[in-house]
Design a protein around this motif. Sequence first.
Motif, PDB file in Angstrom:
ATOM      1  N   ARG A 194      -2.600  10.165   2.575  1.00  0.00           N
ATOM      2  CA  ARG A 194      -2.518   9.371   3.811  1.00  0.00           C
ATOM      3  C   ARG A 194      -1.575  10.037   4.807  1.00  0.00           C
ATOM      4  NH1 ARG A 194      -2.681   4.692  -0.056  1.00  0.00           N
ATOM      5  NH2 ARG A 194      -4.820   3.958   0.074  1.00  0.00           N
TER       6      ARG A 194
ATOM      7  N   LYS B 174      -1.836   8.867   8.567  1.00  0.00           N
ATOM      8  CA  LYS B 174      -2.015   7.418   8.437  1.00  0.00           C
ATOM      9  C   LYS B 174      -0.780   6.669   7.933  1.00  0.00           C
ATOM     10  CE  LYS B 174      -6.984   7.716   7.829  1.00  0.00           C
ATOM     11  NZ  LYS B 174      -8.121   7.447   6.942  1.00  0.00           N
ATOM     12  N   VAL B 175       0.371   7.334   7.880  1.00  0.00           N
ATOM     13  CA  VAL B 175       1.572   6.658   7.389  1.00  0.00           C
ATOM     14  C   VAL B 175       1.926   5.468   8.276  1.00  0.00           C
ATOM     15  CG1 VAL B 175       4.064   6.903   7.028  1.00  0.00           C
ATOM     16  CG2 VAL B 175       2.501   8.630   6.141  1.00  0.00           C
TER      17      VAL B 175
ATOM     18  N   ASN C  55      -3.644  11.067  -3.822  1.00  0.00           N
ATOM     19  CA  ASN C  55      -3.791   9.665  -3.434  1.00  0.00           C
ATOM     20  C   ASN C  55      -3.512   8.718  -4.590  1.00  0.00           C
ATOM     21  OD1 ASN C  55      -4.397   7.728  -1.384  1.00  0.00           O
ATOM     22  ND2 ASN C  55      -6.392   7.414  -2.318  1.00  0.00           N
TER      23      ASN C  55
ATOM     24  N   VAL D 176      -0.364   2.600   7.431  1.00  0.00           N
ATOM     25  CA  VAL D 176       0.028   2.000   6.149  1.00  0.00           C
ATOM     26  C   VAL D 176       1.256   1.127   6.338  1.00  0.00           C
ATOM     27  CG1 VAL D 176       0.942   2.511   3.843  1.00  0.00           C
ATOM     28  CG2 VAL D 176      -1.005   3.800   4.720  1.00  0.00           C
TER      29      VAL D 176
ATOM     30  N   ASN E 209       7.036   1.777  -2.323  1.00  0.00           N
ATOM     31  CA  ASN E 209       7.181   3.088  -1.695  1.00  0.00           C
ATOM     32  C   ASN E 209       8.547   3.718  -1.919  1.00  0.00           C
ATOM     33  OD1 ASN E 209       4.671   3.865  -0.203  1.00  0.00           O
ATOM     34  ND2 ASN E 209       4.950   1.785   0.570  1.00  0.00           N
TER      35      ASN E 209
ATOM     36  N   GLU F 101      -3.333  12.847   6.532  1.00  0.00           N
ATOM     37  CA  GLU F 101      -4.334  12.327   7.469  1.00  0.00           C
ATOM     38  C   GLU F 101      -3.688  11.623   8.667  1.00  0.00           C
ATOM     39  OE1 GLU F 101      -7.877  11.427   4.212  1.00  0.00           O
ATOM     40  OE2 GLU F 101      -6.580   9.783   4.858  1.00  0.00           O
TER      41      GLU F 101
ATOM     42  N   THR G 276       0.869  -1.168   0.000  1.00  0.00           N
ATOM     43  CA  THR G 276       0.000   0.000   0.000  1.00  0.00           C
ATOM     44  C   THR G 276       0.911   1.224   0.000  1.00  0.00           C
ATOM     45  OG1 THR G 276      -1.696  -1.200   1.224  1.00  0.00           O
ATOM     46  CG2 THR G 276      -1.802   1.202   1.296  1.00  0.00           C
TER      47      THR G 276
ATOM     48  N   ARG H  57       2.298   4.941   0.647  1.00  0.00           N
ATOM     49  CA  ARG H  57       2.252   6.055   1.609  1.00  0.00           C
ATOM     50  C   ARG H  57       1.971   7.334   0.823  1.00  0.00           C
ATOM     51  NH1 ARG H  57       7.616   5.070   2.706  1.00  0.00           N
ATOM     52  NH2 ARG H  57       7.779   3.176   3.896  1.00  0.00           N
ATOM     53  N   SER H  58       0.772   7.503   0.380  1.00  0.00           N
ATOM     54  CA  SER H  58       0.445   8.659  -0.453  1.00  0.00           C
ATOM     55  C   SER H  58       0.463   9.948   0.368  1.00  0.00           C
ATOM     56  CB  SER H  58      -0.933   8.485  -1.087  1.00  0.00           C
ATOM     57  OG  SER H  58      -1.939   8.564  -0.097  1.00  0.00           O
TER      58      SER H  58
ATOM     59  N   GLY I  21       5.931  10.018   3.616  1.00  0.00           N
ATOM     60  CA  GLY I  21       4.883  10.078   2.606  1.00  0.00           C
ATOM     61  C   GLY I  21       5.015  11.249   1.650  1.00  0.00           C
TER      62      GLY I  21
END
Length: 108
Positions: free
Chosen positions: A26, A31-32, A81, A35, A60, A29, A20, A22-23, A68
């Motif tokens: 994210r 969320k790294v 994203n 992820v 990544n 938000e 997934t 690490r956009s 990210g």
Amino acid sequence: FPSHDSRNLYPQAKILYLSTIRSPLRASEGKVGLVDSYNSQMLTYIQGLGSSLARYVDVNALLVDAAGTPLQSGLFQSDDNHLTLLGYEKMTQAVQPVLYDLWYSVAP
């Protein structure tokens, strides 16, 4: 996680799991960490299969740093994203050699 039933039904199926990403979305938000945790669990799962039929590719390293942040501009669409064509081209650099190896090194 993938179903164990799938492996039982198709024991010779080749699995290529892509991490997934690490956009930037994210990252913004917070969320790294989530992820990275998920990716770590998937890597452990794939390694636990103990099979040359399954591989994990972390894309990544070619796209973003540990926080990210994109490694270059133009990799993500305006939603921060989804990848652009350039982003997919970068991702292909990581995927193609593994896919080739998986496809051609495993006897049918």
